[in-house]
Design an enzyme around this catalytic site. Structure first.
Site, PDB file in Angstrom:
ATOM      1  N   HIS A 142       0.835  -1.189   0.000  1.00 23.45           N
ATOM      2  CA  HIS A 142       0.000   0.000   0.000  1.00 23.45           C
ATOM      3  C   HIS A 142       0.877   1.248   0.000  1.00 23.45           C
ATOM      4  O   HIS A 142       1.860   1.328   0.741  1.00 23.45           O
ATOM      5  CB  HIS A 142      -0.934  -0.001   1.212  1.00 23.45           C
ATOM      6  CG  HIS A 142      -2.076  -0.948   1.035  1.00 23.45           C
ATOM      7  ND1 HIS A 142      -2.999  -1.200   2.010  1.00 23.45           N
ATOM      8  CD2 HIS A 142      -2.446  -1.713  -0.010  1.00 23.45           C
ATOM      9  CE1 HIS A 142      -3.886  -2.068   1.583  1.00 23.45           C
ATOM     10  NE2 HIS A 142      -3.568  -2.389   0.354  1.00 23.45           N
ATOM     11  N   ARG A 413      -6.324 -10.368  -4.317  1.00 20.34           N
ATOM     12  CA  ARG A 413      -7.477  -9.527  -3.963  1.00 20.34           C
ATOM     13  C   ARG A 413      -8.029  -8.870  -5.215  1.00 20.34           C
ATOM     14  O   ARG A 413      -7.272  -8.418  -6.091  1.00 20.34           O
ATOM     15  CB  ARG A 413      -7.080  -8.460  -2.946  1.00 20.34           C
ATOM     16  CG  ARG A 413      -8.285  -7.586  -2.531  1.00 20.34           C
ATOM     17  CD  ARG A 413      -7.961  -6.664  -1.383  1.00 20.34           C
ATOM     18  NE  ARG A 413      -7.149  -5.536  -1.761  1.00 20.34           N
ATOM     19  CZ  ARG A 413      -7.334  -4.288  -1.324  1.00 20.34           C
ATOM     20  NH1 ARG A 413      -8.323  -4.020  -0.496  1.00 20.34           N
ATOM     21  NH2 ARG A 413      -6.528  -3.326  -1.690  1.00 20.34           N
ATOM     22  N   GLU A 531     -15.732  -3.351   4.568  1.00 13.87           N
ATOM     23  CA  GLU A 531     -14.903  -2.169   4.800  1.00 13.87           C
ATOM     24  C   GLU A 531     -15.644  -0.844   4.726  1.00 13.87           C
ATOM     25  O   GLU A 531     -15.020   0.202   4.584  1.00 13.87           O
ATOM     26  CB  GLU A 531     -13.732  -2.172   3.812  1.00 13.87           C
ATOM     27  CG  GLU A 531     -14.121  -2.360   2.361  1.00 13.87           C
ATOM     28  CD  GLU A 531     -12.910  -2.542   1.458  1.00 13.87           C
ATOM     29  OE1 GLU A 531     -11.853  -1.973   1.753  1.00 13.87           O
ATOM     30  OE2 GLU A 531     -13.044  -3.239   0.440  1.00 13.87           O
ATOM     31  N   ASP A 571     -11.112   2.107   4.974  1.00 12.07           N
ATOM     32  CA  ASP A 571     -12.286   2.616   4.267  1.00 12.07           C
ATOM     33  C   ASP A 571     -13.454   2.855   5.200  1.00 12.07           C
ATOM     34  O   ASP A 571     -14.278   3.743   4.959  1.00 12.07           O
ATOM     35  CB  ASP A 571     -12.670   1.657   3.141  1.00 12.07           C
ATOM     36  CG  ASP A 571     -11.769   1.820   1.926  1.00 12.07           C
ATOM     37  OD1 ASP A 571     -11.947   2.803   1.189  1.00 12.07           O
ATOM     38  OD2 ASP A 571     -10.879   0.987   1.725  1.00 12.07           O
ATOM     39  N   ARG A 609      -5.453  -3.416   8.797  1.00 11.95           N
ATOM     40  CA  ARG A 609      -5.022  -2.195   9.475  1.00 11.95           C
ATOM     41  C   ARG A 609      -3.987  -1.467   8.648  1.00 11.95           C
ATOM     42  O   ARG A 609      -3.133  -2.082   8.000  1.00 11.95           O
ATOM     43  CB  ARG A 609      -4.409  -2.516  10.841  1.00 11.95           C
ATOM     44  CG  ARG A 609      -5.372  -3.103  11.846  1.00 11.95           C
ATOM     45  CD  ARG A 609      -4.676  -3.326  13.185  1.00 11.95           C
ATOM     46  NE  ARG A 609      -5.585  -3.868  14.184  1.00 11.95           N
ATOM     47  CZ  ARG A 609      -6.402  -3.132  14.929  1.00 11.95           C
ATOM     48  NH1 ARG A 609      -6.417  -1.817  14.777  1.00 11.95           N
ATOM     49  NH2 ARG A 609      -7.199  -3.699  15.814  1.00 11.95           N
ATOM     50  N   ARG A 740      -8.975   6.414  -2.642  1.00 12.44           N
ATOM     51  CA  ARG A 740      -8.634   5.406  -1.651  1.00 12.44           C
ATOM     52  C   ARG A 740      -8.407   6.056  -0.282  1.00 12.44           C
ATOM     53  O   ARG A 740      -8.098   7.242  -0.183  1.00 12.44           O
ATOM     54  CB  ARG A 740      -7.391   4.637  -2.083  1.00 12.44           C
ATOM     55  CG  ARG A 740      -7.632   3.767  -3.295  1.00 12.44           C
ATOM     56  CD  ARG A 740      -6.402   2.936  -3.587  1.00 12.44           C
ATOM     57  NE  ARG A 740      -6.607   2.094  -4.762  1.00 12.44           N
ATOM     58  CZ  ARG A 740      -7.184   0.893  -4.735  1.00 12.44           C
ATOM     59  NH1 ARG A 740      -7.614   0.413  -3.588  1.00 12.44           N
ATOM     60  NH2 ARG A 740      -7.341   0.192  -5.834  1.00 12.44           N
TER      61      ARG A 740
END
Length: 909
Positions: A142, A413, A531, A571, A609, A740
């Protein structure tokens, strides 16, 4: 107890040496300019009302090159200060352990087992817990790690030099040599680009992630297992057997395609191959090192007949190794056996099971390697070689079992909408005249169930679009990878933005369609990711629906009735605000546990997290201890994201402490779960959550909010920052919903608002107290004292508030061109800040934020005068760059300030 004098000494040394480098590289003028900026910033923080005006006037008069020198100086200083703080943290940990001896250090595995024993937990209960015990940190790419890998390498070498300087018997000439190396590294750092000039590729990110395993986790993991076993036996000698494997690792890097078109099926295939290459190379390195160390001779100690026979069988079976063995002493049987293992590893490393038949001698699986190591282990243990086995062979046996030939399990994912769109296309091409995406969920479930046995023929008839063809290619790859590399190389298939039971069944349908199967293969584990506030509230109903659906339940039964459910912290906070998200996550987990129990299903929660406080960040152990009763039950999966990876895993000492705390907290919350919260506490949280949610949504939906966000934060600079392969938006639309959570939190962190970490909490508390009357504060105080979840919520919010700076935040607000929008939004933010601050101080009884953690409070106060100039430079550069968006020099200087503020606050997004 160790004070902070060594820390001040290190920072002083590094600051002085950096000053030398700045004089050399930027000239005396550059150094004096940086010093003047630093002086004005410190006097501003000391209360000089004129200093801010002088500082901003000085900066306004500088050009891009001068601003870059200042920004570079402060950014590098923070990188060095962070190293010094980490080094001092290691010193403090060692000093505490020394002071506690012979007792256990706090939050250690020994202390965890002692507490469990003291609470009266029986050996049989501990045995049952250990049978289920499973912890899996999952590394992600990320985009919150702003540092280049090159820069991390330089900082790593500086960290090593600092450790060497600590040696008490260091000679003066040795110290001078270390200082010479330190100056060289600092000069290299100054002359290195701190920001990337292009976005990293996905495979760049894969290599970056694997570096943590190669440098830290490969050697650290056996040590953790050894300490775990020793701690267990010290408190529970009735359990002499070693515990089952409980710590493994996962990765999303190269498998996370949610909104990232760069993660293709081919990239995932390359990632799996690279994982295998790294694992085998590390095993081969272990073989070569053990060959040198293990020179035991049968003239001094015999070997077991089983090992001798296995060696003879290998020579007879594989003539290619005879020449290699002929050069070795016939008495050194262990070395001869290690040579066989090394040769087989070389054969395995040269083989790609996805495309080639196995060469002679290649291992088909890591299990075969473990069997070969066990032959040595058993022989040594049986012939007075227990200390040799435990000293030389223990690590490799653990590594072979934990890391196998895959190093980390790779998750895949994808977003639920992408699956639904692919199925809709395939059904339409087959003449099934419905729009799948628009059907009610019950009809979707029925249609998927009815068509799954012929999904392969349906897919074969379609002339699939490139997007749908790519979806099918991923499912074909997963089946091939499971067959070639083993199911253990793959983690669960995660469905982001899951909204219903049909989203889960869609994955089974697509797997069957892609591979022309009448039913999905058993290795395919599906994990819905909930989420948003709405889906978290609906998650128990969704899970109950899918567990009641015969097709899915039959699939789950083949997996031992074990379901993974992922909950997203990022999110949900972006959607509903800090307090509403925290409560929705807690309540969803508590109710999902009851659903799973009702259906006889074992559950693992996967916690998505982030590193920042607005994304579920904060101390991991505290978060684990605040989870609902029975939500862990010995099983925990959690993401390790962005800057958290480097912060937690670059330094082996800190990595050890982090994992030790995670393991210990998981043990405690599983063996000694907190009691169910009182109904009155739950009702209070429900009321506060609703009020906090309303306050947060009113802010986001207020006229002018989007204008405020786009101007008062550096979101435009962050979206262009080349720190990750993944786009900052799921889809290209310029809507807040598509942005995001990471750039959202990143932006509010940079401008010192940090509102994702606290906004709404004050409104929630005030609404509850108004309704509850005078007894309301007493109830909240009781909740803080007796409920770990509520205590963790307030502690994380307090930290976010402590890092918030309204003076700097107001300066960013001045970038908003519409005065009416600016003042309307600012007044909401400022009012909520003070409401939240008052509420936390009233409930905790503290006179000031972080008063109970003085070292952290002081760290923030000491850093602020050095972060502030970077903020003021960023504000200036944002104004100039937005007027000249093509000015590359301005944009790169802006990127440098973003990295500097992140280093100064020790958090990004």
């Amino acid at each position: 107890m160790l004070g902070d004098q060594p820390l001040r000494r290190d920072i002083h040394l590094l600051g002085d040496l950096l000053g030398e480098v700045i004089r050399e590289q930027a000239g005396v003028e550059g150094f004096e300019l940086e010093e003047e900026v630093r002086r004005l910033s410190r006097t501003r923080r000391a209360g000089d009302a004129t200093a801010e005006g002088k500082l901003r006037t000085l900066l306004e008069g500088l050009g891009p090159s001068e601003l870059r020198v200042i920004a570079r100086a402060f950014t590098i200083f923070f990188d060095l200060a962070n190293l010094a703080e980490d080094r001092h943290r290691v010193r403090v940990l060692r000093a505490r352990e020394q002071a506690a001896h012979p007792g256990p250090r706090p939050e250690s595995l020994v202390e965890a087992f002692q507490r469990i024993r003291a609470a009266g937990v029986s050996p049989e209960a501990v045995r049952r817990l250990l049978q289920a015990f499973a912890i899996e940190p999952v590394f992600t790419a990320h985009p919150t790690e702003a540092k280049r890998r090159t820069v991390r390498g330089i900082l790593g070498r500086i960290r090593a030099i600092l450790a060497e300087l600590d040696a008490p018997d260091r000679l003066p000439r040795e110290r001078e040599e270390l200082l010479r190396r330190l100056r060289a590294e600092l000069t290299t750092l100054w002359q290195t680009d701190l920001t990337r000039v292009r976005r990293p590729s996905v495979m760049d990110e894969v290599e970056n992630g694997l570096s943590f395993f190669v440098r830290t986790l490969w050697s650290l993991t056996p040590r953790l297992y050894r300490e775990f076993q020793a701690a267990l036996q010290a408190s529970y000698p009735e359990i002499p057997d070693p515990p089952p494997l409980f710590l493994r690792f996962g990765s999303w890097i190269g498998g996370d395609r949610d909104g990232n078109p760069r993660v293709t099926a081919e990239v995932t295939a390359q990632t799996l191959r690279r994982h295998r290459q790294v694992a085998l190379s590390l095993h081969l390195q272990q073989a070569r090192e053990l060959f040198v160390a293990l020179g035991v001779s049968t003239r001094q100690a015999p070997v077991s007949p089983a090992l001798a026979q296995a060696l003879a069988d290998a020579e007879a079976r594989w003539p290619a190794i005879r020449e290699r063995l002929s050069a070795l002493s016939p008495y050194e049987v262990y070395r001869r056996w290690i040579s066989v293992i090394a040769w087989r590893l070389e054969q395995t490393l040269a083989w790609d099971p996805m495309s080639e038949p196995p060469p002679e001698g290649a291992y088909r699986s890591a299990r075969e390697l473990v069997e070969d190591l066990d032959r040595m282990w058993e022989s040594l243990m049986a012939h007075r070689g227990a200390r040799i086995a435990e000293g030389l062979l223990w690590d490799w046996r653990i590594q072979a079992q934990v890391f196998g030939f895959h190093i980390a399990r790779l998750d895949v994912r994808q977003e639920a909408r992408r699956h639904a769109e692919a199925i809709a296309e395939l059904l339409a091409a087959a003449g099934i005249g419905v729009d799948f995406t628009r059907l009610p969920e019950e009809e979707q479930l029925a249609l998927l169930t009815e068509t799954l046995p012929r999904a392969g023929s349906i897919a074969a008839q379609a002339n699939a679009s490139p997007e749908t063809a790519e979806v099918l290619a991923v499912f074909r790859l997963l089946r091939r990878a499971a067959a070639a590399y083993g199911p253990e190389s793959l983690g669960p298939y995660i469905i982001s933005m899951a909204r219903g039971a049909a989203d889960v069944l869609a994955v089974l349908w697509l797997m069957s369609a892609a591979n022309d199967l009448s039913e999905p293969p058993a290795f395919l584990r599906v994990a819905p990711l909930f989420e948003s506030i709405g889906t978290l509230r609906e998650a128990p109903r969704i899970l109950a629906r899918i567990l009641a659906w015969p097709l899915y339940r039959a699939h789950l039964k083949r997996q031992g009735d074990h379901q993974i459910v992922m909950v997203g912290y990022s999110d949900s906070t972006k959607d509903g605000g800090y307090l509403a998200a925290a409560w929705a996550l807690y309540r969803a987990q508590a109710e999902i546990v009851r659903v799973a129990r009702a259906y006889g299903v074992t559950l693992t929660f996967f916690h998505g997290r982030g590193g920042a406080l607005g994304r579920g960040g904060g101390p991991a152990a505290r978060s684990i201890l605040g989870l609902p009763p029975d939500a862990v039950a010995g099983r925990l999966r959690m993401t390790e994201q962005g800057e958290v990876l480097a912060e937690r895993y670059d330094d082996p000492h800190i990595a050890h402490r982090h994992l030790e705390q995670v393991i210990g907290a998981t043990l405690l919350v599983s063996a000694l779960p907190s009691p169910e919260p009182q109904e009155a506490w739950m009702e209070a949280m429900e009321q506060m959550s609703e009020a906090a949610y309303r306050a947060y949504r009113e802010l986001l939906e207020a006229p002018g909010f989007l204008t405020y966000f786009e101007h008062a934060t550096p979101i435009d600079g962050i979206e262009q920052l080349p720190i990750a392969s993944r786009p900052p938006r799921r889809r290209p639309e310029r809507r807040l919903e598509e942005l995001r959570a990471i750039p959202w939190v990143f932006s509010w962190t940079q401008n010192r608002h940090l509102l994702p970490g606290w906004f709404g909490l004050g409104s929630g508390v005030e609404a509850f107290v108004r309704q509850a009357g005078p007894a309301g504060w007493q109830r909240l105080e009781e909740m803080h004292q007796r409920w770990p979840f509520f205590r963790a919520v307030l502690a994380d919010a307090a930290l976010a508030l402590a890092k918030t700076d309204l003076g700097i935040a107001r300066a960013y607000a001045e970038l908003v061109p519409d005065p009416a929008a600016r003042e309307a939004i600012w007044s909401r933010i400022e009012g909520e800040y003070y409401r939240t601050r008052r509420a936390i101080l009233r409930i905790t009884g503290l006179p000031d934020l972080l008063e109970d953690i003085p070292w952290l409070k002081r760290s923030i106060q000491v850093r602020n005068p050095y972060v502030d100039p970077l903020n003021f430079i960023q504000i200036l550069l944002l104004r100039r760059w937005r007027e000249q968006p093509e000015a590359e020099e301005l944009r790169e200087a802006l990127w440098l300030t973003i990295q500097g503020v992140a280093a100064g606050l020790r958090t990004t997004g």
